[in-house]
Design an enzyme around this catalytic site. Structure first.
Site, PDB file in Angstrom:
ATOM      1  CE  LYS A  19      -2.043  -1.188   3.850  1.00 46.84           C
ATOM      2  NZ  LYS A  19      -1.330  -2.479   4.094  1.00 46.84           N
ATOM      3  NE  ARG A  94      -3.921  -0.835  10.327  1.00 46.33           N
ATOM      4  CZ  ARG A  94      -2.878  -0.385   9.643  1.00 46.33           C
ATOM      5  NH1 ARG A  94      -2.901   0.782   9.080  1.00 46.33           N
ATOM      6  NH2 ARG A  94      -1.797  -1.147   9.530  1.00 46.33           N
ATOM      7  NE  ARG A 132       7.313  -2.373   6.253  1.00 47.29           N
ATOM      8  CZ  ARG A 132       5.972  -2.394   6.294  1.00 47.29           C
ATOM      9  NH1 ARG A 132       5.269  -1.938   5.277  1.00 47.29           N
ATOM     10  NH2 ARG A 132       5.359  -2.864   7.346  1.00 47.29           N
ATOM     11  NE  ARG A 165       6.680   0.012  10.277  1.00 47.44           N
ATOM     12  CZ  ARG A 165       5.521  -0.146   9.623  1.00 47.44           C
ATOM     13  NH1 ARG A 165       5.400   0.259   8.372  1.00 47.44           N
ATOM     14  NH2 ARG A 165       4.495  -0.698  10.216  1.00 47.44           N
ATOM     15  NE  ARG A 176       2.327  -4.545  11.606  1.00 49.43           N
ATOM     16  CZ  ARG A 176       3.417  -4.363  10.881  1.00 49.43           C
ATOM     17  NH1 ARG A 176       4.578  -4.796  11.322  1.00 49.43           N
ATOM     18  NH2 ARG A 176       3.351  -3.746   9.736  1.00 49.43           N
TER      19      ARG A 176
HETATM   20  P1  ADP Z   1       1.625  -1.450   7.597  1.00 54.04           P
HETATM   21  O1  ADP Z   1       2.171  -0.510   6.548  1.00 54.04           O
HETATM   22  O2  ADP Z   1       2.531  -2.589   7.828  1.00 54.04           O
HETATM   23  O3  ADP Z   1       0.230  -1.881   7.296  1.00 54.04           O
HETATM   24  P2  ADP Z   1       1.211   0.913   9.214  1.00 54.04           P
HETATM   25  O4  ADP Z   1       2.416   1.749   9.077  1.00 54.04           O
HETATM   26  O5  ADP Z   1       0.034   1.271   8.381  1.00 54.04           O
HETATM   27  O6  ADP Z   1       1.621  -0.613   8.960  1.00 54.04           O
HETATM   28  O7  ADP Z   1       0.728   0.875  10.726  1.00 54.04           O
HETATM   29  C1  ADP Z   1       1.623   0.653  11.789  1.00 54.04           C
HETATM   30  C2  ADP Z   1       0.860   0.673  13.109  1.00 54.04           C
HETATM   31  O8  ADP Z   1       0.302   1.993  13.321  1.00 54.04           O
HETATM   32  C3  ADP Z   1      -0.329  -0.266  13.198  1.00 54.04           C
HETATM   33  O9  ADP Z   1       0.048  -1.592  13.582  1.00 54.04           O
HETATM   34  C4  ADP Z   1      -1.184   0.428  14.267  1.00 54.04           C
HETATM   35  O10 ADP Z   1      -0.667   0.217  15.570  1.00 54.04           O
HETATM   36  C5  ADP Z   1      -0.972   1.901  13.926  1.00 54.04           C
HETATM   37  N1  ADP Z   1      -2.007   2.366  12.964  1.00 54.04           N
HETATM   38  C6  ADP Z   1      -1.794   2.765  11.688  1.00 54.04           C
HETATM   39  N2  ADP Z   1      -2.952   3.130  11.098  1.00 54.04           N
HETATM   40  C7  ADP Z   1      -3.928   2.950  12.028  1.00 54.04           C
HETATM   41  C8  ADP Z   1      -5.344   3.132  12.021  1.00 54.04           C
HETATM   42  N3  ADP Z   1      -5.998   3.553  10.922  1.00 54.04           N
HETATM   43  N4  ADP Z   1      -6.021   2.847  13.163  1.00 54.04           N
HETATM   44  C9  ADP Z   1      -5.385   2.429  14.280  1.00 54.04           C
HETATM   45  N5  ADP Z   1      -4.059   2.201  14.331  1.00 54.04           N
HETATM   46  C10 ADP Z   1      -3.324   2.472  13.220  1.00 54.04           C
HETATM   47  P1  ADP Z   2       2.227  -1.881   3.188  1.00 54.42           P
HETATM   48  O1  ADP Z   2       2.208  -0.375   3.164  1.00 54.42           O
HETATM   49  O2  ADP Z   2       1.012  -2.483   2.548  1.00 54.42           O
HETATM   50  O3  ADP Z   2       2.494  -2.438   4.552  1.00 54.42           O
HETATM   51  P2  ADP Z   2       4.773  -1.607   1.769  1.00 54.42           P
HETATM   52  O4  ADP Z   2       4.487  -0.739   0.605  1.00 54.42           O
HETATM   53  O5  ADP Z   2       5.501  -0.997   2.906  1.00 54.42           O
HETATM   54  O6  ADP Z   2       3.432  -2.360   2.250  1.00 54.42           O
HETATM   55  O7  ADP Z   2       5.591  -2.865   1.208  1.00 54.42           O
HETATM   56  C1  ADP Z   2       6.023  -3.919   2.084  1.00 54.42           C
HETATM   57  C2  ADP Z   2       7.385  -4.410   1.608  1.00 54.42           C
HETATM   58  O8  ADP Z   2       7.251  -5.106   0.374  1.00 54.42           O
HETATM   59  C3  ADP Z   2       8.412  -3.323   1.345  1.00 54.42           C
HETATM   60  O9  ADP Z   2       9.670  -3.810   1.753  1.00 54.42           O
HETATM   61  C4  ADP Z   2       8.350  -3.093  -0.162  1.00 54.42           C
HETATM   62  O10 ADP Z   2       9.605  -2.653  -0.691  1.00 54.42           O
HETATM   63  C5  ADP Z   2       8.009  -4.483  -0.670  1.00 54.42           C
HETATM   64  N1  ADP Z   2       7.109  -4.493  -1.839  1.00 54.42           N
HETATM   65  C6  ADP Z   2       6.059  -3.682  -2.088  1.00 54.42           C
HETATM   66  N2  ADP Z   2       5.432  -4.030  -3.232  1.00 54.42           N
HETATM   67  C7  ADP Z   2       6.099  -5.100  -3.723  1.00 54.42           C
HETATM   68  C8  ADP Z   2       5.931  -5.941  -4.894  1.00 54.42           C
HETATM   69  N3  ADP Z   2       4.932  -5.739  -5.757  1.00 54.42           N
HETATM   70  N4  ADP Z   2       6.813  -6.960  -5.056  1.00 54.42           N
HETATM   71  C9  ADP Z   2       7.822  -7.171  -4.151  1.00 54.42           C
HETATM   72  N5  ADP Z   2       8.025  -6.425  -3.056  1.00 54.42           N
HETATM   73  C10 ADP Z   2       7.176  -5.408  -2.838  1.00 54.42           C
END
Ligand code: ADP
Ligand code: ADP
Length: 226
Positions: A19, A94, A132, A165, A176
């Site tokens: 995303k 979420r 990541r 992270r 998660r």
């Molecule tokens: P990822 O990219 O792996 O999905 P995020 O960076 O979006 O992770 O989120 C990291 C953490 O921040 C989540 O595990 C949660 O604790 C918090 N968080 C992010 N967005 C939300 C939301 N919309 N509502 C509640 N907690 C959130």
């Molecule tokens: P999210 O925001 O959904 O948690 P991220 O955009 O942070 O996901 O991507 C998670 C990890 O996967 C990162 O290390 C990113 O570089 C990698 N990644 C994202 N898209 C792809 C893809 N299409 N193929 C392989 N690796 C990817």
């Protein structure tokens, strides 16, 4: 009324689906700011604000930060000048409470434009999350194997240090995913029922996913404005 229409994109998908990566690419294509609630919490944590300290314990466990705080934070962000044409939401909503709050916030501007779901298996999500790496200064996202920087540990964009992270460690990742299935996945039905959901195969390479996403977003924008 037409002048008031704004573009609100909601990117859905398990943690690690891509995303954030895609939101940053769409930001340039459609000239809309990306709003990542995770990034905002991390920024607050880094700056030791009250909000950051509150969010920390939830983030460390991989649980959701309480709705009241999160919704208010997004409401404020949507009122900033750069959000006047709309935004790309990454990581919000979420759960269903957040989704209905977002509907209220966007109602005057034509509501949500599109909710693309980037699908990915749990196995792939775990590989993605644990590999990541993120730039400490600009937040750019890399993967040690799938999307490595030119120089190991250094951001291609601004030379910043890449770090892992705290919540990307295997212990937290499982919770998660659990939280995603329990609280976030009902949004798939929610947006499907509103004819806003389109599923994309997130296992494809970054550029392929991006091409498909751009196409579907362009179509959704023209449908909303016509
Ligand atoms: P990822 O990219 O792996 O999905 P995020 O960076 O979006 O992770 O989120 C990291 C953490 O921040 C989540 O595990 C949660 O604790 C918090 N968080 C992010 N967005 C939300 C939301 N919309 N509502 C509640 N907690 C959130
Ligand atoms: P999210 O925001 O959904 O948690 P991220 O955009 O942070 O996901 O991507 C998670 C990890 O996967 C990162 O290390 C990113 O570089 C990698 N990644 C994202 N898209 C792809 C893809 N299409 N193929 C392989 N690796 C990817």
């Amino acid at each position: 009324m037409d002048a008031q229409r704004r573009t609100y994109l909601v990117l859905l998908g398990v943690p690690g689906a891509g995303k954030g990566t895609q939101a940053r690419m769409l930001e340039e294509t459609f000239h809309l700011p990306q709003i990542s609630t995770g990034d905002i919490f991390r920024y607050n944590l880094k700056n030791q604000t009250e909000l950051g300290l509150l969010a920390k314990s939830y983030m460390d466990r991989g649980d959701l930060v309480p709705d009241e705080v999160t919704i208010r934070m997004v409401e404020d962000r949507l009122q900033k000048a750069d959000a006047v044409n709309g935004v790309i939401l990454d990581g919000f909503p979420r759960n269903l409470v957040q989704a209905s709050a977002l509907d209220e916030m966007t109602a005057d501007y034509g509501g949500i434009t599109s909710a693309p779901l980037i699908s990915l298996s749990d196995e792939d999500a775990i590989l993605r999350i644990t590999g990541r790496r993120v730039c400490r200064t600009c937040g750019a996202v890399y993967h040690v194997e799938f999307n490595p920087p030119k120089k190991s540990g250094v951001c291609d964009i601004d030379g910043g240090e890449l770090y892992q992270r705290d919540d990307d460690k295997p212990e937290t990742v499982r919770n998660r995913l659990y939280v995603y299935y329990k609280q976030t996945s009902p949004l798939i039905g929610y947006y499907f029922a509103k004819s806003l959901l389109t599923e994309l195969d997130g296992a494809e390479p970054i550029d392929v996913v991006n091409e498909k996403l751009k196409q579907l977003v362009s179509q959704a924008i023209s449908k909303k404005t016509n």
